[in-house]
Design a protein around this motif. Structure first.
Motif, PDB file in Angstrom:
ATOM      1  N   VAL A 158      -4.455  -6.074 -29.143  1.00  0.00           N
ATOM      2  CA  VAL A 158      -2.910  -5.664 -29.308  1.00  0.00           C
ATOM      3  C   VAL A 158      -1.946  -6.477 -28.243  1.00  0.00           C
ATOM      4  O   VAL A 158      -1.039  -6.934 -28.610  1.00  0.00           O
ATOM      5  N   LEU A 159      -2.336  -6.357 -27.002  1.00  0.00           N
ATOM      6  CA  LEU A 159      -1.398  -7.071 -25.953  1.00  0.00           C
ATOM      7  C   LEU A 159      -1.529  -8.397 -26.200  1.00  0.00           C
ATOM      8  O   LEU A 159      -0.679  -9.393 -25.967  1.00  0.00           O
ATOM      9  N   ALA A 160      -2.753  -9.215 -26.464  1.00  0.00           N
ATOM     10  CA  ALA A 160      -3.204 -10.529 -26.617  1.00  0.00           C
ATOM     11  C   ALA A 160      -2.391 -10.991 -28.027  1.00  0.00           C
ATOM     12  O   ALA A 160      -2.053 -12.136 -28.013  1.00  0.00           O
ATOM     13  N   SER A 161      -1.962 -10.269 -28.725  1.00  0.00           N
ATOM     14  CA  SER A 161      -1.419 -10.681 -30.130  1.00  0.00           C
ATOM     15  C   SER A 161       0.050 -10.688 -29.999  1.00  0.00           C
ATOM     16  O   SER A 161       0.514 -11.418 -30.959  1.00  0.00           O
ATOM     17  N   HIS A 191      -0.477 -12.816 -24.141  1.00  0.00           N
ATOM     18  CA  HIS A 191      -0.476 -13.638 -25.481  1.00  0.00           C
ATOM     19  C   HIS A 191      -1.593 -14.351 -25.285  1.00  0.00           C
ATOM     20  O   HIS A 191      -1.908 -15.489 -24.568  1.00  0.00           O
ATOM     21  N   GLY A 192      -2.773 -14.398 -26.318  1.00  0.00           N
ATOM     22  CA  GLY A 192      -3.875 -15.269 -26.353  1.00  0.00           C
ATOM     23  C   GLY A 192      -4.958 -14.936 -25.717  1.00  0.00           C
ATOM     24  O   GLY A 192      -6.117 -15.743 -25.772  1.00  0.00           O
ATOM     25  N   VAL A 193      -4.850 -14.027 -24.532  1.00  0.00           N
ATOM     26  CA  VAL A 193      -5.826 -13.883 -23.802  1.00  0.00           C
ATOM     27  C   VAL A 193      -6.697 -12.285 -24.382  1.00  0.00           C
ATOM     28  O   VAL A 193      -6.131 -11.233 -23.916  1.00  0.00           O
ATOM     29  N   GLU A 194      -7.957 -12.921 -24.904  1.00  0.00           N
ATOM     30  CA  GLU A 194      -8.658 -11.968 -25.295  1.00  0.00           C
ATOM     31  C   GLU A 194     -10.013 -11.469 -24.350  1.00  0.00           C
ATOM     32  O   GLU A 194     -10.895 -10.681 -25.253  1.00  0.00           O
ATOM     33  N   ASP A 195      -9.983 -12.077 -23.470  1.00  0.00           N
ATOM     34  CA  ASP A 195     -11.323 -11.790 -22.694  1.00  0.00           C
ATOM     35  C   ASP A 195     -11.075 -10.635 -21.808  1.00  0.00           C
ATOM     36  O   ASP A 195     -10.244 -10.736 -20.644  1.00  0.00           O
ATOM     37  N   VAL A 211      -0.189   1.369 -26.553  1.00  0.00           N
ATOM     38  CA  VAL A 211      -0.078   0.373 -25.404  1.00  0.00           C
ATOM     39  C   VAL A 211       1.393   0.017 -25.548  1.00  0.00           C
ATOM     40  O   VAL A 211       2.018  -0.156 -26.682  1.00  0.00           O
ATOM     41  N   GLY A 212       2.085  -0.270 -24.461  1.00  0.00           N
ATOM     42  CA  GLY A 212       3.324  -0.951 -24.254  1.00  0.00           C
ATOM     43  C   GLY A 212       3.579  -2.308 -23.724  1.00  0.00           C
ATOM     44  O   GLY A 212       3.028  -2.380 -22.607  1.00  0.00           O
ATOM     45  N   ARG A 235       2.837  -0.390 -30.521  1.00  0.00           N
ATOM     46  CA  ARG A 235       1.890   0.182 -31.595  1.00  0.00           C
ATOM     47  C   ARG A 235       1.270   1.340 -31.130  1.00  0.00           C
ATOM     48  O   ARG A 235       1.190   1.690 -30.156  1.00  0.00           O
ATOM     49  N   ARG A 236       0.851   2.207 -32.140  1.00  0.00           N
ATOM     50  CA  ARG A 236       0.143   3.283 -31.909  1.00  0.00           C
ATOM     51  C   ARG A 236      -1.441   2.923 -32.486  1.00  0.00           C
ATOM     52  O   ARG A 236      -1.598   2.153 -33.178  1.00  0.00           O
ATOM     53  N   ALA A 237      -2.333   3.759 -32.033  1.00  0.00           N
ATOM     54  CA  ALA A 237      -3.689   3.613 -32.345  1.00  0.00           C
ATOM     55  C   ALA A 237      -3.849   3.895 -33.941  1.00  0.00           C
ATOM     56  O   ALA A 237      -3.201   4.774 -34.702  1.00  0.00           O
TER      57      ALA A 237
END
Length: 253
Positions: free
Chosen positions: A38-41, A48-52, A118-119, A249-251
């Motif tokens: 969510v944060l990475a998107s 942004h872009g960090v999905e590790d 998450v915010g 977003r919410r779950a």
């Protein structure tokens, strides 16, 4: 779902200062990896872009409090128990490479604790300065907590979040207390420190009445070194609202 490596940690797990029990910390440890995406998107996030998930960790966790019925009905609080009522809600700072990028909210869902949203906690745009980016809400939250500790008021630290009245940290050593505003609310500027009695009076004024049913007037406050220390940390952009961060977003399962 992303794997959950040991890098996920809660620095404040079980911390009696902020009221985070171990079972809530464990729930975050078990659940939060699925929110990395969510944060990475989000293009506005430093993540942004960090999905590790190995690059992410948890910072301080806090139980959320709202204003007590006592205060809302006209009482003047002098202790944290008079001032606040606990909620079954917890929030944790989410770090990327050691720097905050988000805030995760934890609540009960289906009989278990789970991350429900998450915010994004990117820099806010400071009004009236040409759009200069300032520190995010988590940075200011940490600074306020550190300043309470410097004053010796860290035995009991409570994040009080009660829209539309206020959001901020209240701290106590068991005898003395202070409240630090984390927004511009009730006539209190970002970073202003004051007494619980003063905040109580401001709430009564905002509601239009005091304990006697008459128009409430807010007493004057004396400038405090804490306000000066926090002044450089930044103020909220209007778009992010009372909490200082934007819930994206919410779950969704």
């Amino acid at each position: 779902m992303l794997g959950l490596p040991i890098a996920w940690r809660a620095a404040a797990a079980g911390d009696p200062q902020t009221g985070v029990p171990s079972e809530v910390e464990q729930a975050v440890r078990s659940d939060l990896a699925r929110w990395v995406g969510v944060l990475a998107s989000d293009p506005h996030s430093r993540a942004h872009g960090v999905e590790d998930p190995a690059r992410y960790s948890l910072g301080d966790g806090y139980r959320l409090y709202r204003l007590s019925r006592f205060v809302r009905q006209g009482g003047v609080a002098t202790t944290l128990d008079q001032f606040t009522e606990a909620q079954d809600v917890y929030r944790f700072v989410v770090n990327l490479d050691g720097r905050p990028v988000g805030i995760a909210e934890v609540q009960r869902q289906g009989g278990r604790w789970a991350v429900v949203g998450v915010g994004y906690d990117g820099p806010a745009e400071t009004a009236g300065n040409g759009g200069t980016a300032t520190g995010g809400f988590a940075d200011r939250l940490a600074r306020a907590r550190a300043l309470l500790a410097e004053r010796g008021l860290a035995a009991d630290v409570r994040w009080v979040d009660h829209p539309p009245y206020l959001t901020g940290l209240a701290g106590s050593d068991g005898a003395d207390t202070s409240f630090i505003s984390l927004g511009n609310h009730l006539g209190l500027a970002e970073g202003h420190v004051t007494s619980l009695a003063d905040v109580s009076a401001r709430i009564h004024q905002a509601a239009g009445t005091d304990a006697n049913g008459t128009d409430a007037k807010s007493p004057p406050t004396t400038p405090d070194p804490l306000a000066t220390a926090l002044a450089g940390v930044g103020v909220l952009g209007a778009a992010v609202g009372v909490g200082g961060y934007l819930w994206l977003r919410r779950a969704s399962g």
